[in-house]
Write a protein that holds these residues in place. Structure first.
Motif, mmCIF file in Angstrom:
data_model
loop_
_atom_site.group_PDB
_atom_site.id
_atom_site.type_symbol
_atom_site.label_atom_id
_atom_site.label_comp_id
_atom_site.label_asym_id
_atom_site.label_seq_id
_atom_site.Cartn_x
_atom_site.Cartn_y
_atom_site.Cartn_z
ATOM 1 N N GLN A 133 -13.468 -18.224 15.418
ATOM 2 C CA GLN A 133 -12.655 -18.157 14.207
ATOM 3 C C GLN A 133 -12.015 -16.779 14.149
ATOM 4 O OE1 GLN A 133 -11.942 -20.611 12.599
ATOM 5 N NE2 GLN A 133 -11.970 -20.415 10.413
ATOM 6 N N ARG A 134 -10.728 -16.762 13.943
ATOM 7 C CA ARG A 134 -10.064 -15.459 13.871
ATOM 8 C C ARG A 134 -10.361 -14.808 12.524
ATOM 9 N NH1 ARG A 134 -4.751 -16.937 15.424
ATOM 10 N NH2 ARG A 134 -4.967 -17.048 17.674
ATOM 11 N N GLU A 135 -10.554 -13.491 12.551
ATOM 12 C CA GLU A 135 -10.813 -12.806 11.281
ATOM 13 C C GLU A 135 -9.545 -12.796 10.432
ATOM 14 O OE1 GLU A 135 -11.070 -8.393 12.835
ATOM 15 O OE2 GLU A 135 -11.395 -9.978 14.303
ATOM 16 N N ARG A 136 -9.739 -12.693 9.149
ATOM 17 C CA ARG A 136 -8.609 -12.716 8.220
ATOM 18 C C ARG A 136 -7.675 -11.565 8.522
ATOM 19 N NH1 ARG A 136 -7.290 -14.705 3.179
ATOM 20 N NH2 ARG A 136 -6.564 -12.704 2.425
ATOM 21 N N ARG A 137 -6.391 -11.920 8.595
ATOM 22 C CA ARG A 137 -5.426 -10.871 8.908
ATOM 23 C C ARG A 137 -4.994 -10.162 7.635
ATOM 24 N NH1 ARG A 137 -0.663 -11.701 12.106
ATOM 25 N NH2 ARG A 137 -0.343 -13.839 11.445
ATOM 26 N N ARG A 138 -4.597 -8.912 7.814
ATOM 27 C CA ARG A 138 -4.105 -8.173 6.651
ATOM 28 C C ARG A 138 -2.720 -8.700 6.295
ATOM 29 N NH1 ARG A 138 -4.216 -2.261 8.897
ATOM 30 N NH2 ARG A 138 -3.423 -3.384 10.700
ATOM 31 N N PRO A 139 -2.367 -8.694 5.020
ATOM 32 C CA PRO A 139 -1.013 -9.128 4.673
ATOM 33 C C PRO A 139 0.010 -8.150 5.267
ATOM 34 C CG PRO A 139 -2.173 -8.289 2.740
ATOM 35 C CD PRO A 139 -3.157 -8.338 3.849
ATOM 36 N N PRO A 140 1.182 -8.646 5.662
ATOM 37 C CA PRO A 140 2.148 -7.782 6.334
ATOM 38 C C PRO A 140 2.719 -6.686 5.432
ATOM 39 C CG PRO A 140 3.075 -9.956 5.934
ATOM 40 C CD PRO A 140 1.625 -10.044 5.620
ATOM 41 N N TYR A 141 2.760 -6.941 4.150
ATOM 42 C CA TYR A 141 3.368 -5.955 3.255
ATOM 43 C C TYR A 141 2.576 -5.949 1.959
ATOM 44 C CZ TYR A 141 7.041 -3.864 0.276
ATOM 45 O OH TYR A 141 7.757 -3.078 -0.592
ATOM 46 N N THR A 142 2.005 -4.808 1.599
ATOM 47 C CA THR A 142 1.265 -4.726 0.338
ATOM 48 C C THR A 142 1.812 -3.574 -0.489
ATOM 49 O OG1 THR A 142 -0.382 -3.383 1.447
ATOM 50 C CG2 THR A 142 -0.925 -5.687 1.121
ATOM 51 N N ILE A 143 1.788 -3.771 -1.785
ATOM 52 C CA ILE A 143 2.236 -2.729 -2.705
ATOM 53 C C ILE A 143 1.045 -2.330 -3.563
ATOM 54 C CG2 ILE A 143 3.816 -2.161 -4.571
ATOM 55 C CD1 ILE A 143 5.687 -4.284 -3.549
ATOM 56 N N THR A 144 0.790 -1.028 -3.664
ATOM 57 C CA THR A 144 -0.275 -0.538 -4.525
ATOM 58 C C THR A 144 0.358 0.046 -5.779
ATOM 59 O OG1 THR A 144 -1.500 0.010 -2.544
ATOM 60 C CG2 THR A 144 -2.321 0.901 -4.608
ATOM 61 N N CYS A 145 -0.143 -0.411 -6.930
ATOM 62 C CA CYS A 145 0.453 0.001 -8.197
ATOM 63 C C CYS A 145 -0.581 0.697 -9.065
ATOM 64 C CB CYS A 145 0.988 -1.210 -8.947
ATOM 65 S SG CYS A 145 2.351 -1.978 -8.132
ATOM 66 N N SER A 146 -0.095 1.317 -10.118
ATOM 67 C CA SER A 146 -0.962 2.025 -11.046
ATOM 68 C C SER A 146 -0.645 1.599 -12.474
ATOM 69 C CB SER A 146 -0.716 3.528 -10.888
ATOM 70 O OG SER A 146 -1.127 4.204 -12.046
ATOM 71 N N ILE A 147 -1.699 1.539 -13.311
ATOM 72 C CA ILE A 147 -1.441 1.383 -14.743
ATOM 73 C C ILE A 147 -2.139 2.500 -15.506
ATOM 74 C CG2 ILE A 147 -0.992 -1.086 -14.768
ATOM 75 C CD1 ILE A 147 -3.774 -1.623 -15.585
ATOM 76 N N ALA A 148 -2.515 3.580 -14.795
ATOM 77 C CA ALA A 148 -3.231 4.683 -15.428
ATOM 78 C C ALA A 148 -2.237 5.660 -16.031
ATOM 79 C CB ALA A 148 -4.114 5.385 -14.406
ATOM 80 N N GLU A 149 -1.531 5.221 -17.052
ATOM 81 C CA GLU A 149 -0.530 6.096 -17.646
ATOM 82 C C GLU A 149 -0.172 5.513 -19.001
ATOM 83 O OE1 GLU A 149 3.855 7.323 -16.382
ATOM 84 O OE2 GLU A 149 2.551 6.968 -14.672
ATOM 85 N N GLN A 150 0.243 6.359 -19.918
ATOM 86 C CA GLN A 150 0.673 5.849 -21.220
ATOM 87 C C GLN A 150 1.892 4.960 -21.044
ATOM 88 O OE1 GLN A 150 -0.877 6.644 -24.265
ATOM 89 N NE2 GLN A 150 -2.422 7.353 -22.826
ATOM 90 N N GLY A 151 1.873 3.814 -21.696
ATOM 91 C CA GLY A 151 3.033 2.916 -21.618
ATOM 92 C C GLY A 151 2.878 1.849 -20.562
ATOM 93 N N LEU A 152 1.952 2.036 -19.622
ATOM 94 C CA LEU A 152 1.730 1.019 -18.595
ATOM 95 C C LEU A 152 0.566 0.126 -19.017
ATOM 96 C CD1 LEU A 152 2.078 3.178 -15.365
ATOM 97 C CD2 LEU A 152 3.807 1.803 -16.491
ATOM 98 N N GLY A 153 0.438 -0.995 -18.333
ATOM 99 C CA GLY A 153 -0.610 -1.950 -18.682
ATOM 100 C C GLY A 153 0.016 -3.157 -19.363
ATOM 101 N N PRO A 154 -0.832 -4.059 -19.899
ATOM 102 C CA PRO A 154 -0.273 -5.256 -20.550
ATOM 103 C C PRO A 154 0.799 -4.881 -21.570
ATOM 104 C CG PRO A 154 -2.634 -5.445 -20.400
ATOM 105 C CD PRO A 154 -2.294 -4.090 -19.872
ATOM 106 N N THR A 155 1.924 -5.586 -21.540
ATOM 107 C CA THR A 155 3.042 -5.217 -22.417
ATOM 108 C C THR A 155 2.640 -5.347 -23.879
ATOM 109 O OG1 THR A 155 3.822 -7.449 -22.031
ATOM 110 C CG2 THR A 155 4.958 -5.706 -20.865
ATOM 111 N N ALA A 156 1.673 -6.252 -24.162
ATOM 112 C CA ALA A 156 1.263 -6.459 -25.546
ATOM 113 C C ALA A 156 0.611 -5.209 -26.132
ATOM 114 C CB ALA A 156 0.287 -7.635 -25.618
#
Lengths: 206, 220
Positions: free
Chosen positions: B184-207
């Motif tokens: 069984q082949r091991e799971r491959r990494r996705p070809p393109y990943t984006i790392t994001c942050s919500i550690a800031e005022q104004g970020l996070g759930p819009t509500a």
């Protein structure tokens, strides 16, 4: 394959959405004509070999999913219009915003100070009180979201009810042509070279 | 979020498509090749924007295809660093939050980019934020009253800032076989990943921020 220019220009969400919608309506029109031709052939009992364009599954997938994302209710695209965006970018050029900041203001259409804080770095130091002017500019560029949304659903309904009605598709095409005439490529506003210019420069370099 | 990339390529048009206008046939071929695929160090290709330059179609020895040298512009999804995006929460686990844009799913928010203090609630399978809390250990935070917790639930719309993106080009390699049985082949990494942050005022759930004025910002 060779990548000549990785980032020749930035596109706003609204532009991408219009492009994808045009592709979608093209596709719908094509499937309809294909169906009609098939029916006519069956009735006539003849068989001509008109060129059939194959449907690209990958393109359809990303088209549908991206349209869904870009026209979702949390996006401002429903209340945006091409003229509104052109007006907004023109009036934003009076402020010392970077290209990326302007693009994000167009994409996210911030109407609350909190939203603008996230987009523009050091907002208070750079703009102070003028921040409210930017917000009101954004607000004035947005039309009532209910009108385009209602239009959109109405058009969809028509399509569902009368699948053979092609008037709607032609109409869409007409508006798209209008769009091209007054095309606003975001990159062209503000500093420096337009898209076409960039391309020419590349050609000269070779 | 989206950009135009200029790309040069050679495409073959099958004789069955000779009836179409050439620009049409070439665009179709290009869409077939690029749409919904990740191009290394460029981004996720959406569709052909327009053709800039198309050479003369040539027939080569050995097949009936018409080969065109094309320079074209492609619509590519590639948010730039520090861009603000709207995304939906797909799932949460101990390591962080996975987000989705509908057409692109490999967006992550690792735990280090969540607002402080933040903890994972294993019962709800969701992270929560405790604003104005002094608690530091996960244990303390899980003892907090439920009403103080601000959950980041699955399906919620969150505003995130792009921190960095990464391309992985994993070669599939030859199939490994031991004792005649294919492994069984091991799971491959996705070809393109984006790392994001919500550690800031104004970020996070819009509500969270819908009715927050500037006063709230200053407190934070």
């Amino acid at each position: 394959m060779e990548v000549i220019n990785q980032r020749a220009a930035l596109l706003s969400n609204y532009e991408v959405l219009s492009l994808l919608r045009e592709l979608e309506s093209d596709h719908l029109a094509r499937t309809k004509t294909a169906l009609r031709i098939k029916k006519e052939e069956e009735q006539a009992g003849t068989k001509t070999h008109a060129p059939q364009e194959e449907i690209c599954e990958n393109l359809r997938t990303i088209e549908v999913e991206a349209i869904q994302y870009l026209s979702a209710d949390f996006q401002p695209t429903a209340s945006q219009s091409e003229a509104g965006i052109a007006q907004l970018t023109k009036s934003l050029s009076a402020y010392e915003l970077t290209k990326a900041e302007k693009l994000q203001i167009v994409n996210l259409a911030p109407t609350e100070p909190v939203e603008l804080y996230v987009i523009v770095e050091e907002l208070e130091d750079r703009f102070g009180e003028r921040m409210d002017d930017i917000l009101s500019l954004v607000k004035s560029s947005l039309s009532e979201p209910t009108i385009p949304a209602a239009n959109g659903t109405a058009v969809d309904d028509i399509q569902l009810q009368y699948p053979s009605e092609e008037a709607h598709v032609y109409q869409e095409e007409a508006t798209w042509e209008d769009y091209q005439v007054n095309e606003v490529v975001f990159d062209d506003t503000g500093e420096g070279a337009g898209v076409e210019g960039d391309l020419d420069a590349d050609d000269d370099g070779e | 979020m989206f950009q135009l990339s200029i790309i040069k390529d050679t495409v073959a048009v099958h004789p069955s498509n000779f009836g179409l206008p050439p620009e049409h046939a070439v665009t179709n071929e290009l869409n077939k090749k690029y749409a919904n695929r990740v191009l290394h160090d460029v981004g996720l290709c959406v569709c052909v924007f327009d053709l800039s330059e198309v050479g003369e179609g040539k027939v080569r020895y050995g097949d009936g295809f018409l080969w065109y040298k094309v320079i074209f512009r492609l619509v590519v999804f590639r948010p730039f660093a520090s861009e603000v995006l709207l995304a939906k929460v797909k799932s949460s686990d101990e390591d962080g939050i996975r987000l989705t844009l509908g057409f692109f799913d490999d967006v992550h928010v690792p735990q280090m980019f969540l607002p402080e203090p933040c903890a994972f609630d294993p019962n709800e399978r969701a992270f929560f934020w405790l604003p104005n809390s002094e608690a530091t250990s996960t244990h303390d935070m899980l003892d907090s009253p439920l009403t103080d917790r601000m959950y980041i639930d699955t399906g919620e719309v969150v505003r995130v800032r792009v921190e960095h993106d990464e391309f992985n080009d994993d070669e599939p390699g030859p199939p490994k076989a031991s004792e005649g049985v294919q492994q069984q082949r091991e799971r491959r990494r996705p070809p393109y990943t984006i790392t994001c942050s919500i550690a800031e005022q104004g970020l996070g759930p819009t509500a969270w921020w819908q009715n927050a004025g500037v006063e709230a910002m200053d407190e934070g």
